[in-house]
Design a protein around this motif. Structure first.
Motif: not given
Length: 285
Positions: A112-137
């Motif tokens: 499984p693939l996990t995305v981990w973000g800090l501060r604005l990187g966390a907001l970017l991670a959330l935005d990325f997860a909302s439209r990521a073509p990759l399956p995220l865990a």
């Protein structure tokens, strides 16, 4: 695994070919002879917070690797040791960087693939997860920025504060925003902020992003706080069916501290909060 063994885990630095040049990456690998149980993609924070937090992110990446995960740290376009100047950075380019890095990791890790973000990187991670073509865990959020416009406003206040200390030209409140609105870049603490990047970040709000995967959320808790409240947005997400796990840490706001903080409480809290997948791992959904 003891600290000496963790520090000796394999580490692979490399440049990942990408649009507009290369992206500097660090790949933290599990102990030799052990297959990775999954991959973790780290999304760093904004501007100087990237430099302030590198050591903490690296320590956590090593801890994840010791648990059997391959962890990829990438410097986004215009940041760190990657190609481009910060003034050329764009939100969509950063999205493309994360997709490229996530696909690279997914091709090499059977898990499984996990995305981990800090501060604005966390907001970017959330935005990325909302439209990521990759399956995220799952998503792991460290002290997430929740509103892009507020984040940019806070950043611009650094420029205003510097101006107020200057003996010569002083900038009026709102002048930087007006300059960006005219399509002109502004310099803040040595970083050239392009209006395209500022406008894109302005338009991102975590409140408008309902995660489709479990969220593990850690916030700083000041010593005077007797208990760690559940963030209102976490409650809102839960009411809409999202699985949100929340914890706190008390090491301090290391992302803008004047000294380098080791943050053992944060690393310990992360391990405890994520025990369900740092233990026996399920296969990728």
């Amino acid at each position: 695994m003891n600290s000496a063994a963790i520090d000796a885990l394999p580490l692979l630095p490399f440049f990942l070919p990408a649009s507009g040049g290369q992206r500097y990456c660090l790949l933290h690998l599990p102990p030799p002879g052990r297959s990775a149980r999954g991959g973790i993609l780290y999304v760093h924070p904004f501007t100087e917070e990237l430099n302030k937090s590198r050591h903490v992110a690296a320590a956590q990446a090593r801890a994840f690797a010791s648990s059997g995960y391959s962890v990829l740290q990438i410097d986004l376009f215009g940041c760190g040791d990657s190609s481009g100047d910060f003034g050329e950075a764009r939100w969509d380019i950063w999205h493309n960087d994360l997709h490229l890095a996530g696909a690279w990791l997914a091709q090499r890790v059977d898990g499984p693939l996990t995305v981990w973000g800090l501060r604005l990187g966390a907001l970017l991670a959330l935005d990325f997860a909302s439209r990521a073509p990759l399956p995220l865990a799952r998503l792991l959020l460290w002290q997430p920025e929740l509103d892009g416009r507020r984040s940019i406003d806070r950043f611009l206040r650094l420029r205003l504060a510097t101006s107020m200390l200057a003996r010569s030209t002083r900038e009026a409140p709102g002048q930087a925003r007006a300059t960006l609105a005219k399509g002109e870049a502004v310099e803040v603490a040595g970083y050239l902020l392009a209006p395209e990047l500022a406008l894109a970040i302005d338009g991102v709000s975590a409140a408008a992003l309902l995660p489709a995967v479990p969220v593990y959320w850690l916030n700083y808790q000041a010593p005077e706080q007797t208990c760690a409240p559940v963030p209102p947005l976490a409650r809102q997400w839960r009411e809409h069916g999202a699985a949100v796990h929340v914890a706190s840490f008390g090491d301090g706001p290391f992302w803008h501290s004047g000294e380098l903080l080791a943050c053992p409480q944060l690393l310990d809290a992360t391990g405890k909060l994520c025990h369900d997948w740092l233990g026996e791992e399920r296969t990728r959904p």
